[in-house]
Design an enzyme around this catalytic site. Structure first.
Site, mmCIF file in Angstrom:
data_model
loop_
_atom_site.group_PDB
_atom_site.id
_atom_site.type_symbol
_atom_site.label_atom_id
_atom_site.label_comp_id
_atom_site.label_asym_id
_atom_site.label_seq_id
_atom_site.Cartn_x
_atom_site.Cartn_y
_atom_site.Cartn_z
ATOM 1 N NE ARG A 138 64.683 -73.551 -26.967
ATOM 2 C CZ ARG A 138 65.306 -73.205 -28.102
ATOM 3 N NH1 ARG A 138 65.631 -72.023 -28.377
ATOM 4 N NH2 ARG A 138 65.835 -74.537 -28.945
ATOM 5 C CG HIS A 235 58.542 -76.777 -24.564
ATOM 6 N ND1 HIS A 235 59.386 -75.941 -24.451
ATOM 7 C CD2 HIS A 235 58.918 -77.680 -25.155
ATOM 8 C CE1 HIS A 235 60.665 -76.161 -25.255
ATOM 9 N NE2 HIS A 235 60.186 -77.532 -25.506
ATOM 10 N NE ARG A 238 60.982 -74.795 -28.741
ATOM 11 C CZ ARG A 238 61.501 -74.192 -29.592
ATOM 12 N NH1 ARG A 238 61.465 -72.873 -29.728
ATOM 13 N NH2 ARG A 238 62.739 -74.825 -29.881
ATOM 14 C CG HIS A 261 64.905 -77.493 -33.004
ATOM 15 N ND1 HIS A 261 64.100 -78.350 -33.511
ATOM 16 C CD2 HIS A 261 64.853 -77.152 -31.581
ATOM 17 C CE1 HIS A 261 63.075 -78.478 -32.315
ATOM 18 N NE2 HIS A 261 63.612 -77.650 -31.224
ATOM 19 C CE1 TYR A 270 57.323 -80.071 -31.745
ATOM 20 C CE2 TYR A 270 59.488 -79.827 -32.575
ATOM 21 C CZ TYR A 270 58.493 -79.533 -31.451
ATOM 22 O OH TYR A 270 58.838 -79.285 -30.385
#
Length: 291
Positions: A138, A235, A238, A261, A270
């Site tokens: 992040r 992001h 990411r 996560h 994803y």
């Protein structure tokens, strides 16, 4: 707000939204003539939810506001300010999780070609881009990186994520080369401009630690130099990291751990695949796809 910042290590954005959500609820209570937080019952909660839907807020926004107030009452229960949490049994409205935007390999390759690596700021920008893409961290995690967080001997970065949870993330040769060049050359030149020493890796033109906003501006300028028509923010890099990892065969659990996560459901967004990847899988897998 102090509890969120100090004990929960929440991001500035999280704290901002919690404050807004709680203040919105306080305004509603004031309009309803309610002045005691312990007098909130299910009926008042339903009236509040109705008022939110009447504002035509999205399910995602309503869900976030309920979560904020549930956490707020949980905090007050802990401090014995109230005895019950009226939001504990409120079901969150189902939200659709949009497919995260990501960059194709051709697009991100253009970004890697724009920095002048003979210049201190160019070295910094290249190292920043390589780090974000190589690790999927992040922007807040990237901004907080210090020299002690990088172990070049085994090629890993120690990251402090949400809730102060630490994780080790490996990085490859491209990121290693960019970081080594920047740290040994460009970073030292930038640091010489500052009045005080700093252990932060990424510095601005005055030798001070980069802010979140500074990182976003750097990426914006790189996109302009690359003449890309897509909007790129930290992001999205990411998202790109996770998408490319999964498309190349990484398993979901590994990507979950790398991203930091807590729940696998956060990583599952994803699992979309690109059309090219889907076609390649089909051509290589179906018995009658090729002669």
């Amino acid at each position: 707000m102090e509890y969120l910042q100090i004990e929960k290590n929440a991001s500035p954005y999280t704290i901002k939204y919690y404050r807004e959500d709680i203040e919105t609820f306080f305004l509603f209570l004031q309009q309803e003539g309610i002045h005691d937080l312990s007098n909130i019952d299910q009926r008042i909660v339903r009236v509040y939810l109705t008022s939110l839907y009447n504002q035509q807020l999205s399910r995602r926004s309503v869900s976030r506001k309920i979560s904020s107030l549930r956490s707020f009452y949980r905090f007050m229960e802990r401090d014995s300010i109230v005895t019950t949490n009226p939001f504990i049994n409120v079901s969150l409205p189902k939200t659709t999780k949009p497919i995260p935007g990501f960059l194709y390999k051709e697009e991100i390759e253009k970004l890697f070609d724009v920095s002048d690596e003979t210049d201190p700021l160019g070295q910094r920008d290249q190292a920043l881009l390589e780090t974000l893409y190589a690790t999927g961290i992040r922007v807040s995690e990237c901004q907080q990186l210090t020299l002690i967080n990088i172990d070049f001997s085994i090629g890993t970065i120690l990251v402090s994520g949400k809730g102060r949870k630490e994780r080790y993330i490996p990085f490859g040769s491209f990121a290693e080369k960019a970081l080594q060049t920047y740290i040994q050359d460009g970073r030292q030149k930038l640091l010489n401009k500052a009045k005080a020493n700093s252990d932060y890796i990424f510095l601005n033109s005055r030798g001070n630690p980069l802010t979140d906003r500074g990182i976003r501006l750097i990426l914006k300028k790189m996109v302009e130099k690359a003449a890309l028509t897509v909007h790129v923010h930290p992001h999205k890099l990411r998202h790109t990291f996770a998408t490319h990892m999964l498309n190349e065969g990484a398993d979901l659990r590994t990507v979950q751990e790398l991203l930091g996560h807590e729940n696998l459901s956060s990583t599952q967004v994803y699992t979309h695949v690109t059309k090219d990847h889907l076609r390649n899988i089909y051509l290589n897998s179906h018995p009658r796809a090729r002669e």
